[in-house]
Design an enzyme around this catalytic site. Structure first.
Site, PDB file in Angstrom:
ATOM      1  N   SER A  64       0.791  -1.239   0.000  1.00 60.26           N
ATOM      2  CA  SER A  64       0.000   0.000   0.000  1.00 60.26           C
ATOM      3  C   SER A  64       0.816   1.279   0.000  1.00 60.26           C
ATOM      4  CB  SER A  64      -0.931   0.030   1.209  1.00 60.26           C
ATOM      5  OG  SER A  64      -2.037  -0.785   0.965  1.00 60.26           O
ATOM      6  N   LYS A  67       0.417   3.326  -2.987  1.00 58.17           N
ATOM      7  CA  LYS A  67      -0.771   4.172  -3.217  1.00 58.17           C
ATOM      8  C   LYS A  67      -0.417   5.662  -3.169  1.00 58.17           C
ATOM      9  CE  LYS A  67      -3.836   0.630  -1.230  1.00 58.17           C
ATOM     10  NZ  LYS A  67      -4.511   0.202   0.017  1.00 58.17           N
ATOM     11  N   TYR A 189      -3.397  -2.549 -10.388  1.00 59.00           N
ATOM     12  CA  TYR A 189      -3.336  -2.380  -8.922  1.00 59.00           C
ATOM     13  C   TYR A 189      -2.454  -3.447  -8.263  1.00 59.00           C
ATOM     14  CZ  TYR A 189      -4.884  -2.467  -4.066  1.00 59.00           C
ATOM     15  OH  TYR A 189      -4.902  -2.494  -2.688  1.00 59.00           O
ATOM     16  N   TYR A 240      -4.973   3.594   7.909  1.00 55.72           N
ATOM     17  CA  TYR A 240      -6.323   3.010   8.000  1.00 55.72           C
ATOM     18  C   TYR A 240      -6.942   3.305   9.368  1.00 55.72           C
ATOM     19  CZ  TYR A 240      -3.759   0.824   4.308  1.00 55.72           C
ATOM     20  OH  TYR A 240      -2.963   0.644   3.231  1.00 55.72           O
ATOM     21  N   VAL A 258       1.169  -3.758   3.839  1.00 53.47           N
ATOM     22  CA  VAL A 258       1.149  -5.075   4.498  1.00 53.47           C
ATOM     23  C   VAL A 258       2.413  -5.901   4.250  1.00 53.47           C
ATOM     24  CG1 VAL A 258      -1.358  -5.371   4.762  1.00 53.47           C
ATOM     25  CG2 VAL A 258      -0.237  -6.115   2.652  1.00 53.47           C
TER      26      VAL A 258
HETATM   27  N1  GLN Z   1      -2.224  -5.299  -2.047  1.00 55.73           N
HETATM   28  C1  GLN Z   1      -2.784  -5.210  -0.734  1.00 55.73           C
HETATM   29  C2  GLN Z   1      -4.301  -5.383  -0.815  1.00 55.73           C
HETATM   30  O1  GLN Z   1      -4.887  -4.898  -1.728  1.00 55.73           O
HETATM   31  C3  GLN Z   1      -2.422  -3.874  -0.117  1.00 55.73           C
HETATM   32  C4  GLN Z   1      -2.937  -3.741   1.276  1.00 55.73           C
HETATM   33  C5  GLN Z   1      -2.016  -2.983   2.197  1.00 55.73           C
HETATM   34  O2  GLN Z   1      -0.807  -2.928   2.016  1.00 55.73           O
HETATM   35  N2  GLN Z   1      -2.593  -2.477   3.271  1.00 55.73           N
HETATM   36  O3  GLN Z   1      -4.917  -5.992   0.029  1.00 55.73           O
END
Ligand code: GLN
Length: 304
Positions: A64, A67, A189, A240, A258
């Site tokens: 993430s 992003k 993505y 989050y 993650v």
């Molecule tokens: N690729 C992971 C997902 O879409 C990214 C989530 C994350 O890093 N919080 O679940």
């Protein structure tokens, strides 16, 4: 010149002494095989000094954290028009939650929850000639490092298990908030999330957020106001349902993934990146959170 090396040594020691190193993300099978013992920290100051310890030169899945980079590229291409399709409020919910998306008619709460990042991915897919390649090159350019790559096994692993992400993308599509096919947007993505970088590369990539929008090699220049907004989003939505906790304990804009990475920064001063694959229950790196809390507490360097 300040010497950050002793403090990095201190926070590294107390974090690695922790018995409970969290749990490696297992819902993406390829991430479950990463060794929990890895731990690295890298700090780069805006005036060019670097300090580091541990596994700061080992590539890991940025997940993430990507992003922020996709939002940056989309901002440079389409500016504030993004805000018609994605909101800027913290969600207070996990990154993959679906309920809110349905209640709020397919407008994601912010660009850092999965659905929000999919809308940004959709914008990039529509705008770029060769979306995946162009995005990877953008990341390479702002980092000034052509060795950065996708991890195809991680992207594939997520594709075959990403049922919730398919659900989110289908919901977006049903509300008319995706221009391209669900499969095409998700392919982009999953690839953006699969990019592998080291702590030291991430500190470089995020340099522009600490340096008023100018990146290391002047290949991109966001306006000061655009950077201020992306930093605000990192502070309010970067972690989050733990964004409040991160602001409370650490007090810096930042972004987690993650894969266990966290990048945080103090505008006009420094960027600090940590990596430890074990996560807490909110999906943020356990040791990374603790190390950054200790760093800003001991140095008194935070935005507050
Ligand atoms: N690729 C992971 C997902 O879409 C990214 C989530 C994350 O890093 N919080 O679940």
């Amino acid at each position: 010149m300040r010497n950050f090396q002793p403090i990095l040594k201190e926070i590294y020691a107390s974090a690695t002494n922790l018995k409970d190193k969290g749990t490696v993300a297992s819902y993406i099978p390829e991430l479950a095989i990463v060794d929990k013992q890895n731990f690295g920290i890298h700090l780069r100051t805006v005036d060019g000094h670097e300090y580091a310890i541990g596994d700061y030169n080992k590539p890991f899945s940025i997940q993430s954290i990507s992003k922020v980079l996709s939002l940056t590229m989309a901002t440079s291409l389409v500016g504030n028009k993004i805000l018609k399709r994605v909101n800027v409020e913290p969600s207070g919910h996990p990154f993959n939650q679906l309920a809110l998306l349905e209640i709020e008619n397919g407008i994601p709460r912010n660009p850092f929850i999965n659905a929000g990042a999919m809308v940004i991915a959709d914008i990039l897919v529509s705008r770029l000639q060769n979306p995946k390649e162009d995005f990877l090159n953008f990341v390479r350019e702002i980092t000034n490092d052509i060795s950065i790559h996708f991890n195809e096994s991680v992207a594939y692993s997520e594709k075959v298990t990403g049922f919730k992400n398919y659900a989110a993308a289908n919901l977006l599509k049903s509300f008319g908030n995706l221009e391209n096919d669900v499969d095409v947007v998700l392919d982009f993505y999953f690839h953006q999330c699969s990019i592998e970088m080291t702590c030291s590369q991430l500190s470089k990539a995020f340099y522009l957020f600490a340096n008023k929008g100018k990146c290391l090699r002047n290949v991109l220049h966001l306006t000061e106001s655009q950077v201020k907004r992306i930093n605000a989003l990192m502070l309010t939505c970067g972690f989050y349902d733990e964004a409040g906790e991160f602001a409370f304990e650490v007090g810096l804009p930042g972004k987690s993934g993650v894969g266990g990475g966290i990048v945080a920064l103090l505008p006009h001063d420094f960027i600090i990146t940590t990596w430890s694959p074990g996560l807490n229950i909110n999906g943020n790196s356990k040791l990374g959170m603790q190390a950054l809390e200790e760093f800003t507490t001991k140095t008194q360097l935070s935005i507050f």
